[in-house]
Write a protein that holds these residues in place. Sequence first.
Motif, PDB file in Angstrom:
ATOM      1  N   PRO A 190     121.993  80.442  91.225  1.00  0.00           N
ATOM      2  CA  PRO A 190     121.548  78.867  90.799  1.00  0.00           C
ATOM      3  C   PRO A 190     121.878  77.946  91.862  1.00  0.00           C
ATOM      4  N   HIS A 191     122.723  78.114  93.009  1.00  0.00           N
ATOM      5  CA  HIS A 191     122.876  77.194  93.822  1.00  0.00           C
ATOM      6  C   HIS A 191     121.800  77.399  95.164  1.00  0.00           C
ATOM      7  N   LEU A 192     120.779  78.358  95.075  1.00  0.00           N
ATOM      8  CA  LEU A 192     119.942  78.737  96.136  1.00  0.00           C
ATOM      9  C   LEU A 192     118.369  78.578  95.947  1.00  0.00           C
ATOM     10  N   ALA A 193     117.923  77.941  96.981  1.00  0.00           N
ATOM     11  CA  ALA A 193     116.319  77.877  96.918  1.00  0.00           C
ATOM     12  C   ALA A 193     115.761  78.611  98.182  1.00  0.00           C
ATOM     13  N   ALA A 194     114.635  78.841  98.464  1.00  0.00           N
ATOM     14  CA  ALA A 194     114.002  79.335  99.475  1.00  0.00           C
ATOM     15  C   ALA A 194     112.466  79.329  99.585  1.00  0.00           C
ATOM     16  N   THR A 195     111.994  79.137 100.751  1.00  0.00           N
ATOM     17  CA  THR A 195     110.498  79.260 101.143  1.00  0.00           C
ATOM     18  C   THR A 195     110.408  80.247 102.116  1.00  0.00           C
ATOM     19  N   GLN A 196     109.182  81.029 102.116  1.00  0.00           N
ATOM     20  CA  GLN A 196     108.776  81.886 103.057  1.00  0.00           C
ATOM     21  C   GLN A 196     107.653  81.675 103.484  1.00  0.00           C
ATOM     22  N   LEU A 197     107.462  81.174 104.774  1.00  0.00           N
ATOM     23  CA  LEU A 197     106.139  80.710 105.595  1.00  0.00           C
ATOM     24  C   LEU A 197     105.498  82.083 106.374  1.00  0.00           C
ATOM     25  N   SER A 198     104.194  82.385 106.087  1.00  0.00           N
ATOM     26  CA  SER A 198     103.767  83.401 106.928  1.00  0.00           C
ATOM     27  C   SER A 198     102.534  82.765 107.558  1.00  0.00           C
ATOM     28  N   LEU A 337     122.653  74.345  97.570  1.00  0.00           N
ATOM     29  CA  LEU A 337     122.852  72.810  96.910  1.00  0.00           C
ATOM     30  C   LEU A 337     124.141  72.775  96.181  1.00  0.00           C
ATOM     31  N   SER A 338     124.751  71.901  96.020  1.00  0.00           N
ATOM     32  CA  SER A 338     125.871  71.854  95.266  1.00  0.00           C
ATOM     33  C   SER A 338     126.442  70.357  94.957  1.00  0.00           C
ATOM     34  N   ARG A 339     126.977  70.129  93.678  1.00  0.00           N
ATOM     35  CA  ARG A 339     127.563  68.793  93.672  1.00  0.00           C
ATOM     36  C   ARG A 339     128.807  68.942  92.861  1.00  0.00           C
ATOM     37  N   GLU A 340     129.693  67.594  92.856  1.00  0.00           N
ATOM     38  CA  GLU A 340     130.848  67.589  92.463  1.00  0.00           C
ATOM     39  C   GLU A 340     131.026  68.270  90.869  1.00  0.00           C
ATOM     40  N   GLY A 341     131.863  69.072  90.667  1.00  0.00           N
ATOM     41  CA  GLY A 341     131.852  69.744  89.504  1.00  0.00           C
ATOM     42  C   GLY A 341     130.976  71.048  89.357  1.00  0.00           C
ATOM     43  N   ASP A 345     131.391  72.305  99.057  1.00  0.00           N
ATOM     44  CA  ASP A 345     131.061  71.458  99.887  1.00  0.00           C
ATOM     45  C   ASP A 345     130.043  71.761 100.724  1.00  0.00           C
ATOM     46  N   ALA A 346     129.799  71.196 101.843  1.00  0.00           N
ATOM     47  CA  ALA A 346     128.863  71.541 102.820  1.00  0.00           C
ATOM     48  C   ALA A 346     129.113  72.733 103.215  1.00  0.00           C
ATOM     49  N   LYS A 347     130.369  73.055 103.778  1.00  0.00           N
ATOM     50  CA  LYS A 347     130.789  74.141 104.429  1.00  0.00           C
ATOM     51  C   LYS A 347     130.648  75.308 103.560  1.00  0.00           C
ATOM     52  N   ALA A 348     130.999  75.424 102.206  1.00  0.00           N
ATOM     53  CA  ALA A 348     130.676  76.407 101.361  1.00  0.00           C
ATOM     54  C   ALA A 348     129.336  76.614 101.043  1.00  0.00           C
ATOM     55  N   ASP A 349     128.306  75.785 101.131  1.00  0.00           N
ATOM     56  CA  ASP A 349     126.992  75.820 101.064  1.00  0.00           C
ATOM     57  C   ASP A 349     126.346  76.528 102.343  1.00  0.00           C
ATOM     58  N   LEU A 350     126.978  76.059 103.565  1.00  0.00           N
ATOM     59  CA  LEU A 350     126.553  76.771 104.789  1.00  0.00           C
ATOM     60  C   LEU A 350     126.937  78.294 104.667  1.00  0.00           C
ATOM     61  N   ALA A 351     128.024  78.652 104.093  1.00  0.00           N
ATOM     62  CA  ALA A 351     128.209  80.048 103.899  1.00  0.00           C
ATOM     63  C   ALA A 351     127.304  80.672 102.927  1.00  0.00           C
ATOM     64  N   LEU A 352     126.768  80.088 102.036  1.00  0.00           N
ATOM     65  CA  LEU A 352     125.860  80.514 100.967  1.00  0.00           C
ATOM     66  C   LEU A 352     124.596  80.899 101.501  1.00  0.00           C
ATOM     67  N   VAL A 353     124.009  79.942 102.243  1.00  0.00           N
ATOM     68  CA  VAL A 353     122.599  80.355 103.127  1.00  0.00           C
ATOM     69  C   VAL A 353     122.580  81.177 104.226  1.00  0.00           C
ATOM     70  N   ARG A 354     123.694  81.264 104.802  1.00  0.00           N
ATOM     71  CA  ARG A 354     123.976  82.209 106.130  1.00  0.00           C
ATOM     72  C   ARG A 354     124.026  83.717 105.297  1.00  0.00           C
ATOM     73  N   GLN A 355     124.662  83.774 104.251  1.00  0.00           N
ATOM     74  CA  GLN A 355     124.595  85.215 103.686  1.00  0.00           C
ATOM     75  C   GLN A 355     123.188  85.296 103.065  1.00  0.00           C
ATOM     76  N   ALA A 356     122.579  84.346 102.313  1.00  0.00           N
ATOM     77  CA  ALA A 356     121.317  84.802 101.945  1.00  0.00           C
ATOM     78  C   ALA A 356     120.340  84.992 102.936  1.00  0.00           C
ATOM     79  N   ARG A 357     120.401  84.359 104.212  1.00  0.00           N
ATOM     80  CA  ARG A 357     119.563  84.835 105.316  1.00  0.00           C
ATOM     81  C   ARG A 357     119.808  86.141 105.856  1.00  0.00           C
TER      82      ARG A 357
END
Length: 794
Positions: A190-198, A337-341, A345-357
């Motif tokens: 649920p923290h992730l979203a994605a778009t694929q452009l061809s 994306l994330s929010r308090e609660g 933070d941005a560092k954690a979100d960055l790790a999520l998108v790198r893994q998703a990629r």
Amino acid sequence: MNANNPCRSAPCARPGWRSRTGCAPTGRLFGSRSSLEGLTLWLLWLLACAALALSAPAAATDPSFLLTATARDFQSYFPTQLGNGYVATLSAPRGTEDNLAYMVAFMDYAKGDIARPAAVPGFSGIDYSTGHSPAGHFWLNQVALDPAVFQDYRQVLDLHEGTLTTRYRYDDHGRATRIEVVSLVSQASPHLAATQLSITPEFDGEVELSFPLALWAPHQPRFALARLTGEQMQEAVAASNLKLQAVPPATPDRAPLWYHGDTHLLAAHGDASALTLSLDGRAEQGLAMAEAVAVALPQGLVPGEARVYRSPWRLSIELKAKVRKGHTYVFGKFVALSREGWGGDAKADLALVRQAREDGFAHLREAHVAAWHDLWRSDIRIEGDPEAQRMVHSDLYYLLSNVSPGTAWPSGACGLTPGYAGHVFWDNDTWVFPALLLLHPQRARSLVDFRSRTLPAAQARAQERGLRGAMYPWESDPQYGTEQTPHFAHVLGEREIHVNADVAIAQWQYWLASGDEEWLRSHGWPVIRAVADFWVSRASWIPARKRYEILHVTSVDEDYNDVPNDTFTNVSARKALQLATQAAAVLGERPDPRWTEVAGKLYIPFDAKAGHHLDFDPSVPHDIDSWGGSSLPMLAYPSLDLPMDAGVRRRDYDYAMAPITQSHRDPNSMGLAPMAIYAATLGDAAAANAWFQRNRHAGVMQPPFNVRTETPNNNTGYFVTAAGGLLQTIEYGFTGLRLQPGGLVEAYPPLLPPTWHAFTLTHVALRGAYYDITVSRDRTGRVVLTRRPAEDTP
């Protein structure tokens, strides 16, 4: 359906049964052939079906799950949503635009204003340029929507998979590109979203791409809605050169008041070599949030230039790349994306998108689609009315996209949008919650747990007014549960108090469906008890009449703003008091005797001579051409369902029909369900069906994506309140089922609309078991209800 699938056209082995793949053995396979030939064909048939089953994700989706926009919709395009209950973003025709996005209960608390959803940096956009054509340099998202430029255009919302796919041939002054965009907000992560452009260019050359986070400017003008009177509000709107009227195709009439709140950027980072972005922000006077992006390049593509661009309104990765004619290049944009609660933070979100990629778009999409398919195990399947089926699937899709599972966050009347400022009304408890309860109890529980979590705020509110127990707001903040009704409507916050009974009744309904005694003790009982105490202190003893009355209330029909003894309010209060005594008995608690005292002597307005209920005290003239017309149909709403004999029920209905059908006001989609359900309790299939069908013929389902609006003309979209009402019409109205202490009881005979062959509620959850419930006609034409263990129960 796939016409090339030999199994999909095969007759079923037994009436009313459908296998997961549509395959079923039939005698025609064998005919007069020898047993060996028959066995050979049988094995070949099995192999064919197995292959088709394995390739199911690529097979055509049931058409009732597909909603399509074409170039004809450019001028009337009403955006859809992609969401998972935690995050939602709107759509736009190109599939590549920057769109407003919101997170659950992430609110702006600007001084002097009401709480409102803070728009988070937009994550949906990817811009594209074919380079410098003879006519100049153009970006795709800035080019006017013209069928001559966006050729072979088609955008499909797949409700079954939760994806939006956009395809077209983009002709930039002779430099054409075939484009496909697939977008999703992950239901599995649920923290992730994605778009694929061809892109498939029809030329050789250099192209440019931009992968941004849109940093929305602070909204102007802002109004002090927590302070302004109605007249001052009107003056402020006019002074800002704005109007409170709908603007086609999709701007609501109250857009000048329902603007989004602000998210302020605290820190932003970009890494061109890693193709990543990240930011930290904070809602105005509110909670912290974070967001991150990782861009995936086509295999083997080396960009000629990659840089990070930042302005006050945009943070992006900008690319240039050489392309060859006829080659397809696939880019990915992964967002966290994330929010308090909720998350890091941005560092954690960055790790999520790198893994998703690293895992890839196909992996993320596969898990997302599987999660949606799992949700659709619980469905309402209609035989004989494809348009009704599509409408039901649309409404259920929007509910699932706007309500989070396993939390204590509620549903706003317009979901995760700024409609009604994202505030929580009785819609949460009486309209959306019951619609989800049988099919998606995890999401339903979130809605009632919100009331448990915010009980202290409701208790403080009652205490401030010298009342006992808990007084829930008319418009609650979804994070803190505080009152957020605009000052010009503050009277509703003080008087439209039926919301308190609605809250308690929903708690009891969850107990009836779940049988979870520990939940009842820890969550439901404190709310039910506090609400009962509120009603005891709010009711007035009238010695001359020897009865209790509830004075100075706003009716459900809000044009009646200061009335004594609103019937729906009094009936609901009485039921809340009775439920408190029942809950005490379940838990072995001692009930307050005043609950029974007040409930037993609470006045319910009734015209003894005419033999029907009144809308409110007979001292109040019932003479306003209001949007509600009459609130009496609400007495048969499933969670309330006032017991009465058949004669009174029929006379109530007839009495209510006149002011409803003769009203000159726009039909409100919220009011269609009570009428359909009431007619169903009378066994009037024709009338129930007529009210149900008005959902599709009254102009409240906006094309091309069946976005439900409050009325045909106010453009108040994503109105999940009425979506819940429509689903309840089938789940409880047409089935006749009610949740009672004895379980899911057949309180009324089931009925079928005349054109329907049957319908089934699949994977219904009740006290730890799962059922399929079907309403159909037997051989004599009699409508019958059957229930059986769900087919896919382990």
